[in-house]
Design a protein around this motif. Sequence first.
Motif, PDB file in Angstrom:
ATOM      1  N   GLY A   7     -12.529  -0.267   6.295  1.00 29.08           N
ATOM      2  CA  GLY A   7     -11.092  -0.217   6.084  1.00 29.08           C
ATOM      3  C   GLY A   7     -10.657   0.161   4.688  1.00 29.08           C
ATOM      4  N   GLY A   8     -11.585   0.317   3.779  1.00 33.48           N
ATOM      5  CA  GLY A   8     -11.215   0.706   2.430  1.00 33.48           C
ATOM      6  C   GLY A   8     -10.774   2.148   2.363  1.00 33.48           C
ATOM      7  N   GLY A   9     -10.280   2.539   1.188  1.00 33.87           N
ATOM      8  CA  GLY A   9      -9.848   3.914   1.011  1.00 33.87           C
ATOM      9  C   GLY A   9      -9.002   4.070  -0.221  1.00 33.87           C
ATOM     10  N   LEU A  10      -8.360   5.223  -0.311  1.00 32.56           N
ATOM     11  CA  LEU A  10      -7.468   5.543  -1.422  1.00 32.56           C
ATOM     12  C   LEU A  10      -6.026   5.339  -0.964  1.00 32.56           C
ATOM     13  CD1 LEU A  10      -6.843   6.789  -4.219  1.00 32.56           C
ATOM     14  CD2 LEU A  10      -6.954   9.037  -3.102  1.00 32.56           C
ATOM     15  N   VAL A  11      -5.272   4.594  -1.740  1.00 33.09           N
ATOM     16  CA  VAL A  11      -3.885   4.311  -1.385  1.00 33.09           C
ATOM     17  C   VAL A  11      -3.041   4.348  -2.645  1.00 33.09           C
ATOM     18  CG1 VAL A  11      -4.197   1.812  -1.584  1.00 33.09           C
ATOM     19  CG2 VAL A  11      -2.380   2.721  -0.113  1.00 33.09           C
ATOM     20  N   GLN A  12      -1.794   4.729  -2.505  1.00 37.50           N
ATOM     21  CA  GLN A  12      -0.885   4.763  -3.651  1.00 37.50           C
ATOM     22  C   GLN A  12      -0.394   3.358  -3.987  1.00 37.50           C
ATOM     23  OE1 GLN A  12       2.247   7.552  -2.754  1.00 37.50           O
ATOM     24  NE2 GLN A  12       0.978   9.316  -3.292  1.00 37.50           N
ATOM     25  N   PRO A  13      -0.013   3.135  -5.222  1.00 36.67           N
ATOM     26  CA  PRO A  13       0.576   1.830  -5.578  1.00 36.67           C
ATOM     27  C   PRO A  13       1.737   1.488  -4.660  1.00 36.67           C
ATOM     28  CG  PRO A  13       0.117   3.096  -7.551  1.00 36.67           C
ATOM     29  CD  PRO A  13      -0.134   4.025  -6.392  1.00 36.67           C
ATOM     30  N   GLY A  14       1.766   0.232  -4.238  1.00 34.42           N
ATOM     31  CA  GLY A  14       2.780  -0.211  -3.300  1.00 34.42           C
ATOM     32  C   GLY A  14       2.380  -0.075  -1.848  1.00 34.42           C
ATOM     33  N   GLY A  15       1.274   0.588  -1.600  1.00 35.60           N
ATOM     34  CA  GLY A  15       0.814   0.801  -0.238  1.00 35.60           C
ATOM     35  C   GLY A  15       0.056  -0.390   0.312  1.00 35.60           C
ATOM     36  N   ILE A  61      -5.684 -18.175  -0.563  1.00 29.16           N
ATOM     37  CA  ILE A  61      -5.539 -16.911  -1.290  1.00 29.16           C
ATOM     38  C   ILE A  61      -5.460 -17.234  -2.780  1.00 29.16           C
ATOM     39  CG2 ILE A  61      -4.147 -14.825  -1.565  1.00 29.16           C
ATOM     40  CD1 ILE A  61      -5.215 -15.108   1.233  1.00 29.16           C
ATOM     41  N   VAL A  62      -6.192 -16.508  -3.591  1.00 30.57           N
ATOM     42  CA  VAL A  62      -6.173 -16.783  -5.030  1.00 30.57           C
ATOM     43  C   VAL A  62      -4.864 -16.291  -5.637  1.00 30.57           C
ATOM     44  CG1 VAL A  62      -8.683 -16.702  -5.197  1.00 30.57           C
ATOM     45  CG2 VAL A  62      -7.347 -14.628  -5.633  1.00 30.57           C
ATOM     46  N   ASP A  63      -4.492 -16.895  -6.753  1.00 29.39           N
ATOM     47  CA  ASP A  63      -3.174 -16.638  -7.341  1.00 29.39           C
ATOM     48  C   ASP A  63      -2.871 -15.167  -7.635  1.00 29.39           C
ATOM     49  OD1 ASP A  63      -2.925 -19.761  -9.232  1.00 29.39           O
ATOM     50  OD2 ASP A  63      -2.409 -19.254  -7.163  1.00 29.39           O
ATOM     51  N   PRO A  64      -3.816 -14.382  -8.174  1.00 28.03           N
ATOM     52  CA  PRO A  64      -3.473 -12.986  -8.520  1.00 28.03           C
ATOM     53  C   PRO A  64      -3.003 -12.142  -7.335  1.00 28.03           C
ATOM     54  CG  PRO A  64      -5.484 -13.642  -9.621  1.00 28.03           C
ATOM     55  CD  PRO A  64      -5.162 -14.718  -8.621  1.00 28.03           C
ATOM     56  N   VAL A  65      -3.344 -12.538  -6.132  1.00 32.77           N
ATOM     57  CA  VAL A  65      -2.960 -11.742  -4.965  1.00 32.77           C
ATOM     58  C   VAL A  65      -2.112 -12.532  -3.984  1.00 32.77           C
ATOM     59  CG1 VAL A  65      -5.008 -10.277  -5.209  1.00 32.77           C
ATOM     60  CG2 VAL A  65      -5.060 -12.258  -3.669  1.00 32.77           C
ATOM     61  N   LYS A  66      -1.764 -13.741  -4.333  1.00 28.76           N
ATOM     62  CA  LYS A  66      -0.969 -14.575  -3.443  1.00 28.76           C
ATOM     63  C   LYS A  66       0.395 -13.931  -3.206  1.00 28.76           C
ATOM     64  CE  LYS A  66      -1.846 -18.843  -3.671  1.00 28.76           C
ATOM     65  NZ  LYS A  66      -2.018 -20.237  -4.121  1.00 28.76           N
ATOM     66  N   GLY A  67       0.814 -13.950  -1.956  1.00 28.15           N
ATOM     67  CA  GLY A  67       2.077 -13.319  -1.600  1.00 28.15           C
ATOM     68  C   GLY A  67       1.929 -11.856  -1.235  1.00 28.15           C
ATOM     69  N   ARG A  68       0.778 -11.268  -1.530  1.00 26.13           N
ATOM     70  CA  ARG A  68       0.526  -9.854  -1.189  1.00 26.13           C
ATOM     71  C   ARG A  68      -0.609  -9.709  -0.184  1.00 26.13           C
ATOM     72  NH1 ARG A  68      -1.324  -6.513  -4.937  1.00 26.13           N
ATOM     73  NH2 ARG A  68      -2.299  -8.089  -6.274  1.00 26.13           N
ATOM     74  N   PHE A  69      -1.591 -10.589  -0.253  1.00 26.79           N
ATOM     75  CA  PHE A  69      -2.760 -10.514   0.631  1.00 26.79           C
ATOM     76  C   PHE A  69      -2.727 -11.678   1.623  1.00 26.79           C
ATOM     77  CE2 PHE A  69      -5.993  -8.234  -2.384  1.00 26.79           C
ATOM     78  CZ  PHE A  69      -5.039  -7.255  -2.653  1.00 26.79           C
ATOM     79  N   GLN A  83      -5.518  -8.405   5.003  1.00 30.09           N
ATOM     80  CA  GLN A  83      -4.340  -7.537   4.941  1.00 30.09           C
ATOM     81  C   GLN A  83      -3.857  -7.497   3.509  1.00 30.09           C
ATOM     82  OE1 GLN A  83      -2.757  -5.652   7.426  1.00 30.09           O
ATOM     83  NE2 GLN A  83      -1.589  -4.843   5.701  1.00 30.09           N
ATOM     84  N   MET A  84      -3.788  -6.307   2.951  1.00 31.64           N
ATOM     85  CA  MET A  84      -3.398  -6.150   1.548  1.00 31.64           C
ATOM     86  C   MET A  84      -2.140  -5.309   1.475  1.00 31.64           C
ATOM     87  SD  MET A  84      -7.158  -5.495  -0.146  1.00 31.64           S
ATOM     88  CE  MET A  84      -7.319  -3.874   0.593  1.00 31.64           C
ATOM     89  N   ASN A  85      -1.073  -5.899   0.986  1.00 31.82           N
ATOM     90  CA  ASN A  85       0.208  -5.218   0.837  1.00 31.82           C
ATOM     91  C   ASN A  85       0.583  -5.120  -0.636  1.00 31.82           C
ATOM     92  OD1 ASN A  85       0.455  -5.175   3.689  1.00 31.82           O
ATOM     93  ND2 ASN A  85       1.425  -7.198   3.679  1.00 31.82           N
ATOM     94  N   GLY A 110     -19.899  -3.950   1.351  1.00 32.65           N
ATOM     95  CA  GLY A 110     -18.810  -3.591   0.452  1.00 32.65           C
ATOM     96  C   GLY A 110     -18.060  -2.362   0.920  1.00 32.65           C
ATOM     97  N   THR A 111     -16.765  -2.358   0.653  1.00 33.88           N
ATOM     98  CA  THR A 111     -15.935  -1.205   0.964  1.00 33.88           C
ATOM     99  C   THR A 111     -15.021  -0.939  -0.237  1.00 33.88           C
ATOM    100  OG1 THR A 111     -14.392  -0.251   2.599  1.00 33.88           O
ATOM    101  CG2 THR A 111     -14.180  -2.609   2.165  1.00 33.88           C
ATOM    102  N   GLN A 112     -14.940   0.336  -0.624  1.00 29.91           N
ATOM    103  CA  GLN A 112     -14.210   0.705  -1.834  1.00 29.91           C
ATOM    104  C   GLN A 112     -12.708   0.786  -1.559  1.00 29.91           C
ATOM    105  OE1 GLN A 112     -15.352   1.509  -5.150  1.00 29.91           O
ATOM    106  NE2 GLN A 112     -13.142   1.465  -5.555  1.00 29.91           N
ATOM    107  N   VAL A 113     -11.940   0.137  -2.409  1.00 29.38           N
ATOM    108  CA  VAL A 113     -10.483   0.236  -2.383  1.00 29.38           C
ATOM    109  C   VAL A 113     -10.042   0.821  -3.716  1.00 29.38           C
ATOM    110  CG1 VAL A 113      -8.305  -1.029  -2.332  1.00 29.38           C
ATOM    111  CG2 VAL A 113     -10.170  -1.658  -0.764  1.00 29.38           C
ATOM    112  N   THR A 114      -9.339   1.933  -3.654  1.00 25.01           N
ATOM    113  CA  THR A 114      -8.833   2.585  -4.857  1.00 25.01           C
ATOM    114  C   THR A 114      -7.329   2.723  -4.750  1.00 25.01           C
ATOM    115  OG1 THR A 114     -10.894   3.832  -5.120  1.00 25.01           O
ATOM    116  CG2 THR A 114      -8.969   4.612  -6.337  1.00 25.01           C
ATOM    117  N   VAL A 115      -6.636   2.148  -5.724  1.00 22.99           N
ATOM    118  CA  VAL A 115      -5.174   2.214  -5.747  1.00 22.99           C
ATOM    119  C   VAL A 115      -4.770   3.112  -6.914  1.00 22.99           C
ATOM    120  CG1 VAL A 115      -3.026   0.920  -5.810  1.00 22.99           C
ATOM    121  CG2 VAL A 115      -5.099  -0.129  -4.850  1.00 22.99           C
ATOM    122  N   SER A 116      -4.257   4.271  -6.579  1.00 27.43           N
ATOM    123  CA  SER A 116      -3.943   5.254  -7.612  1.00 27.43           C
ATOM    124  C   SER A 116      -2.917   6.243  -7.092  1.00 27.43           C
ATOM    125  CB  SER A 116      -5.215   5.995  -8.029  1.00 27.43           C
ATOM    126  OG  SER A 116      -4.916   7.033  -8.949  1.00 27.43           O
TER     127      SER A 116
END
Length: 117
Positions: A7-15, A61-69, A83-85, A110-116
């Motif tokens: 499920g990893g991949g390249l996604v734009q910020p906010g995706g 969920i750990v604090d750095p991603v709480k509310g998004r993951f 689920q990562m929003n 492992g699966t690569q997630v790139t946000v760019s």
Amino acid sequence: VQLQASGGGLVQPGGSLRLSCKASRAILSTFSSLNMAWHRQAPGKPRELVASITNDGRGNIVDPVKGRFTISRDSAKKTTYLQMNSLKPEDTAVYYCNAELKGRNYWGQGTQVTVSS
């Protein structure tokens, strides 16, 4: 227990992305006993816990991603999801699935997630 992450991949910020971790070669009763987690490792940084879910469905969920993951599991499919929003560039990392059973840990590939942009 063999774990297959996808499920990893390249996604734009906010995706958004949804990662999946299937516990192959595990019978249903074994999967139901597993405590599952997602970790990530960014280049030059140590691996860190992102989210976990117990065998009875209690998620954390750990604090750095709480509310998004969010983390969830589907016992019938022997699969755990992340689920990562609202993804941010700092979420870029290799994401690893982890299973714990009676003190023994198992890791996926492992699966690569790139946000760019």
